[in-house]
Design a protein around this motif. Structure first.
Motif, PDB file in Angstrom:
ATOM      1  N   THR A 189     -13.897 -12.066  -3.604  1.00 20.49           N
ATOM      2  CA  THR A 189     -12.673 -13.073  -3.021  1.00 20.49           C
ATOM      3  C   THR A 189     -11.082 -12.388  -3.325  1.00 20.49           C
ATOM      4  O   THR A 189     -11.278 -11.487  -4.084  1.00 20.49           O
ATOM      5  CB  THR A 189     -12.893 -14.526  -3.811  1.00 20.49           C
ATOM      6  OG1 THR A 189     -11.754 -15.499  -3.461  1.00 20.49           O
ATOM      7  CG2 THR A 189     -12.291 -14.143  -5.521  1.00 20.49           C
ATOM      8  N   GLU A 190     -10.259 -13.112  -2.564  1.00 23.41           N
ATOM      9  CA  GLU A 190      -9.009 -12.357  -2.667  1.00 23.41           C
ATOM     10  C   GLU A 190      -8.288 -13.392  -3.561  1.00 23.41           C
ATOM     11  O   GLU A 190      -8.279 -14.443  -3.563  1.00 23.41           O
ATOM     12  CB  GLU A 190      -8.274 -12.454  -1.133  1.00 23.41           C
ATOM     13  CG  GLU A 190      -7.145 -11.744  -0.891  1.00 23.41           C
ATOM     14  CD  GLU A 190      -6.921 -11.499   0.651  1.00 23.41           C
ATOM     15  OE1 GLU A 190      -7.413 -10.323   1.242  1.00 23.41           O
ATOM     16  OE2 GLU A 190      -6.350 -12.159   1.146  1.00 23.41           O
ATOM     17  N   THR A 191      -7.163 -12.653  -4.030  1.00 24.69           N
ATOM     18  CA  THR A 191      -6.126 -13.392  -4.782  1.00 24.69           C
ATOM     19  C   THR A 191      -4.817 -12.850  -4.862  1.00 24.69           C
ATOM     20  O   THR A 191      -4.620 -11.936  -4.121  1.00 24.69           O
ATOM     21  CB  THR A 191      -6.577 -13.704  -6.428  1.00 24.69           C
ATOM     22  OG1 THR A 191      -5.941 -14.628  -7.133  1.00 24.69           O
ATOM     23  CG2 THR A 191      -6.751 -12.376  -7.082  1.00 24.69           C
ATOM     24  N   SER A 192      -3.716 -13.395  -5.503  1.00 27.67           N
ATOM     25  CA  SER A 192      -2.725 -12.870  -5.469  1.00 27.67           C
ATOM     26  C   SER A 192      -2.408 -11.977  -6.932  1.00 27.67           C
ATOM     27  O   SER A 192      -3.161 -12.232  -7.934  1.00 27.67           O
ATOM     28  CB  SER A 192      -1.622 -13.766  -5.587  1.00 27.67           C
ATOM     29  OG  SER A 192      -1.523 -14.707  -6.627  1.00 27.67           O
ATOM     30  N   GLU A 193      -1.360 -10.905  -6.937  1.00 26.93           N
ATOM     31  CA  GLU A 193      -1.155 -10.360  -8.158  1.00 26.93           C
ATOM     32  C   GLU A 193      -0.949 -11.141  -9.416  1.00 26.93           C
ATOM     33  O   GLU A 193      -1.468 -11.245 -10.455  1.00 26.93           O
ATOM     34  CB  GLU A 193      -0.209  -9.514  -8.159  1.00 26.93           C
ATOM     35  CG  GLU A 193       0.239  -8.444  -9.145  1.00 26.93           C
ATOM     36  CD  GLU A 193       1.293  -7.541  -9.007  1.00 26.93           C
ATOM     37  OE1 GLU A 193       1.690  -6.742  -9.649  1.00 26.93           O
ATOM     38  OE2 GLU A 193       2.237  -7.863  -7.919  1.00 26.93           O
ATOM     39  N   SER A 199      -5.425  -2.531  -3.841  1.00 26.39           N
ATOM     40  CA  SER A 199      -5.014  -1.717  -2.660  1.00 26.39           C
ATOM     41  C   SER A 199      -3.258  -1.854  -2.814  1.00 26.39           C
ATOM     42  O   SER A 199      -2.778  -2.740  -2.440  1.00 26.39           O
ATOM     43  CB  SER A 199      -5.405  -2.145  -1.411  1.00 26.39           C
ATOM     44  OG  SER A 199      -5.063  -1.231  -0.269  1.00 26.39           O
ATOM     45  N   GLU A 200      -2.756  -0.862  -3.268  1.00 25.03           N
ATOM     46  CA  GLU A 200      -1.207  -0.780  -3.241  1.00 25.03           C
ATOM     47  C   GLU A 200      -0.818  -0.952  -1.667  1.00 25.03           C
ATOM     48  O   GLU A 200       0.225  -1.638  -1.344  1.00 25.03           O
ATOM     49  CB  GLU A 200      -0.866   0.479  -3.856  1.00 25.03           C
ATOM     50  CG  GLU A 200      -1.181   0.485  -5.601  1.00 25.03           C
ATOM     51  CD  GLU A 200      -0.460  -0.811  -6.349  1.00 25.03           C
ATOM     52  OE1 GLU A 200       0.269  -1.199  -5.692  1.00 25.03           O
ATOM     53  OE2 GLU A 200      -0.948  -1.089  -7.290  1.00 25.03           O
ATOM     54  N   GLU A 201      -1.464  -0.025  -0.920  1.00 27.58           N
ATOM     55  CA  GLU A 201      -1.020   0.095   0.427  1.00 27.58           C
ATOM     56  C   GLU A 201      -0.784  -1.433   1.209  1.00 27.58           C
ATOM     57  O   GLU A 201      -0.270  -1.617   1.901  1.00 27.58           O
ATOM     58  CB  GLU A 201      -1.734   1.116   1.155  1.00 27.58           C
ATOM     59  CG  GLU A 201      -1.471   1.338   2.743  1.00 27.58           C
ATOM     60  CD  GLU A 201      -2.558   2.060   3.378  1.00 27.58           C
ATOM     61  OE1 GLU A 201      -2.339   2.384   4.559  1.00 27.58           O
ATOM     62  OE2 GLU A 201      -3.452   2.518   2.680  1.00 27.58           O
ATOM     63  N   LEU A 202      -1.865  -2.120   1.020  1.00 27.85           N
ATOM     64  CA  LEU A 202      -2.233  -3.303   1.752  1.00 27.85           C
ATOM     65  C   LEU A 202      -1.563  -4.494   0.749  1.00 27.85           C
ATOM     66  O   LEU A 202      -1.779  -5.504   1.398  1.00 27.85           O
ATOM     67  CB  LEU A 202      -3.649  -3.434   1.841  1.00 27.85           C
ATOM     68  CG  LEU A 202      -4.262  -2.683   3.055  1.00 27.85           C
ATOM     69  CD1 LEU A 202      -5.922  -2.719   3.431  1.00 27.85           C
ATOM     70  CD2 LEU A 202      -3.502  -2.377   4.281  1.00 27.85           C
ATOM     71  N   TYR A 203      -1.262  -4.049  -0.448  1.00 28.73           N
ATOM     72  CA  TYR A 203      -0.959  -5.139  -1.219  1.00 28.73           C
ATOM     73  C   TYR A 203      -2.110  -6.299  -1.603  1.00 28.73           C
ATOM     74  O   TYR A 203      -1.796  -7.477  -1.304  1.00 28.73           O
ATOM     75  CB  TYR A 203       0.593  -5.873  -0.882  1.00 28.73           C
ATOM     76  CG  TYR A 203       0.808  -6.495  -2.064  1.00 28.73           C
ATOM     77  CD1 TYR A 203       1.234  -6.068  -3.355  1.00 28.73           C
ATOM     78  CD2 TYR A 203       1.369  -8.036  -2.012  1.00 28.73           C
ATOM     79  CE1 TYR A 203       1.828  -6.723  -4.618  1.00 28.73           C
ATOM     80  CE2 TYR A 203       1.753  -8.800  -3.083  1.00 28.73           C
ATOM     81  CZ  TYR A 203       1.975  -8.076  -4.169  1.00 28.73           C
ATOM     82  OH  TYR A 203       2.534  -8.996  -5.346  1.00 28.73           O
ATOM     83  N   GLU A 235      -9.100  -6.662   5.117  1.00 30.30           N
ATOM     84  CA  GLU A 235      -9.963  -5.597   5.395  1.00 30.30           C
ATOM     85  C   GLU A 235     -10.484  -4.646   4.284  1.00 30.30           C
ATOM     86  O   GLU A 235     -11.768  -4.359   3.835  1.00 30.30           O
ATOM     87  CB  GLU A 235      -9.520  -4.515   6.289  1.00 30.30           C
ATOM     88  CG  GLU A 235      -9.195  -5.148   7.609  1.00 30.30           C
ATOM     89  CD  GLU A 235      -8.322  -4.149   8.812  1.00 30.30           C
ATOM     90  OE1 GLU A 235      -8.472  -4.244   9.972  1.00 30.30           O
ATOM     91  OE2 GLU A 235      -7.865  -3.039   8.217  1.00 30.30           O
ATOM     92  N   PHE A 236      -9.561  -5.012   3.236  1.00 31.28           N
ATOM     93  CA  PHE A 236      -9.625  -4.139   2.014  1.00 31.28           C
ATOM     94  C   PHE A 236     -10.996  -4.997   1.414  1.00 31.28           C
ATOM     95  O   PHE A 236     -11.954  -4.318   0.365  1.00 31.28           O
ATOM     96  CB  PHE A 236      -8.647  -4.497   0.901  1.00 31.28           C
ATOM     97  CG  PHE A 236      -8.867  -3.576  -0.501  1.00 31.28           C
ATOM     98  CD1 PHE A 236      -9.144  -2.408  -0.622  1.00 31.28           C
ATOM     99  CD2 PHE A 236      -8.798  -4.410  -1.435  1.00 31.28           C
ATOM    100  CE1 PHE A 236      -9.125  -1.506  -1.591  1.00 31.28           C
ATOM    101  CE2 PHE A 236      -8.932  -3.536  -2.738  1.00 31.28           C
ATOM    102  CZ  PHE A 236      -9.073  -2.509  -2.896  1.00 31.28           C
ATOM    103  N   LEU A 237     -11.087  -6.065   1.404  1.00 31.30           N
ATOM    104  CA  LEU A 237     -12.113  -6.994   0.894  1.00 31.30           C
ATOM    105  C   LEU A 237     -13.631  -6.553   1.534  1.00 31.30           C
ATOM    106  O   LEU A 237     -14.504  -6.340   0.781  1.00 31.30           O
ATOM    107  CB  LEU A 237     -11.974  -8.529   0.807  1.00 31.30           C
ATOM    108  CG  LEU A 237     -12.802  -9.485   0.190  1.00 31.30           C
ATOM    109  CD1 LEU A 237     -12.299 -10.831   0.074  1.00 31.30           C
ATOM    110  CD2 LEU A 237     -14.243  -9.689   0.923  1.00 31.30           C
ATOM    111  N   VAL A 238     -13.683  -6.213   2.961  1.00 32.86           N
ATOM    112  CA  VAL A 238     -14.743  -5.860   3.444  1.00 32.86           C
ATOM    113  C   VAL A 238     -15.221  -4.406   2.977  1.00 32.86           C
ATOM    114  O   VAL A 238     -16.339  -4.248   2.582  1.00 32.86           O
ATOM    115  CB  VAL A 238     -14.331  -5.859   4.921  1.00 32.86           C
ATOM    116  CG1 VAL A 238     -15.706  -5.211   5.672  1.00 32.86           C
ATOM    117  CG2 VAL A 238     -14.148  -7.130   5.617  1.00 32.86           C
TER     118      VAL A 238
END
Length: 270
Positions: A231-235, A257-261, A91-94
């Motif tokens: 796009t989403e990725t990992s830390e 987003s720290e909350e959603l990691y 949802e953070f990406l949206v």
């Protein structure tokens, strides 16, 4: 799939029925048994359907595939068996897409899975032209259902090959929730994902970035001037992923987003 004997449920709106469902789910190791039981009881239309749902969940299917839907960005997204389940962190990406392009008129969702990203953006961007694409026929069927209310279209094919040629140079927002788990780490994923979601939606190649490189390489040919790829990725992969988008000619930043990691890359075509 292991079968569960029919459970002696009273009417599903009774406390005894809820307790029976919670007990079965808790025994199977479901951490949020009470919440899951409430959702199943609210979704099931008959006692037989409720029994079947509990049995499938006990057998290890993701809750969203058992229910047939997932909550995502305020929408109820249809999720068929075998289709990638949209994650809450996405949802953070949206939100990042809407912040980057609040007046976007053309949206493309690559690697769309259920079409959750496209549907969420279509709901927020009134009147936007929305296209989604995936290589998996089950995902495309699911995405078509989720986009229908917004007039969106879903196409089957490998990344950009699936898209109508008329979209070239017109895309304001290009989302691509690509698989980014390194091949050697797929076996370490929770069984719900590993056993019940398509491998193509999880396995990103040796370093997890194979599909991202392909998406980035083609993005400039489809984006409108000032259009953005998200796009989403990992830390752990974020630094290398930023370099991938930058080398493809996009001005790139990382939102976290720290909350959603959640870690989202935003690449803008100059």
């Amino acid at each position: 799939m292991p079968s569960l004997p029919p459970l002696p449920f009273p009417p599903s709106d009774s406390p005894a029925s809820a307790a029976a469902v919670v007990s079965a789910l808790r025994a199977a190791g479901c951490v949020f048994a009470e919440e899951e039981a409430e959702l199943m009881i609210a979704t099931a239309r008959t006692e037989e359907e409720l029994t079947s749902m509990v049995g499938r969940r006990v057998a290890g299917l993701p809750l969203e595939q058992v229910l047939g839907w997932a909550r995502f960005h305020g929408l109820r997204i249809t999720v068929e068996p075998g289709v990638f389940v949209p994650r809450r962190r996405t949802e953070f990406l949206v939100d990042q897409a809407l912040a980057a392009a609040p007046r976007a008129s053309v949206v493309v969702d690559l690697c769309c899975g259920s079409g959750a990203l496209g549907a969420a953006l279509a709901a927020a961007l009134d009147g936007a032209e929305v296209h989604a694409a995936d290589i998996d026929p089950a995902a495309v069927r699911c995405a078509r259902r989720n986009l229908a209310a917004f007039g969106g279209r879903a196409h089957r094919g490998d990344l950009y090959d699936a898209l109508p040629a008329g979209l070239r140079g017109r895309v304001d927002v290009l989302t691509a929730n690509v698989p980014y788990v390194p091949t050697d780490e797929v076996a370490l994923l929770p069984a719900e994902a590993r056993d019940h979601e398509p491998l193509a939606a999880l396995d990103g190649g040796a370093d997890g970035l194979d599909v991202l490189r392909r998406v980035a390489a083609g993005a400039s040919g489809w984006l409108a001037p000032g259009g953005c790829l998200l796009t989403e990725t990992s830390e752990r992969q974020a630094e290398t992923a930023v370099e991938v988008l930058t080398r493809a000619g996009l001005t790139t930043r990382l939102a976290v987003s720290e909350e959603l990691y959640a870690h989202v890359l935003i690449g803008v075509l100059p």
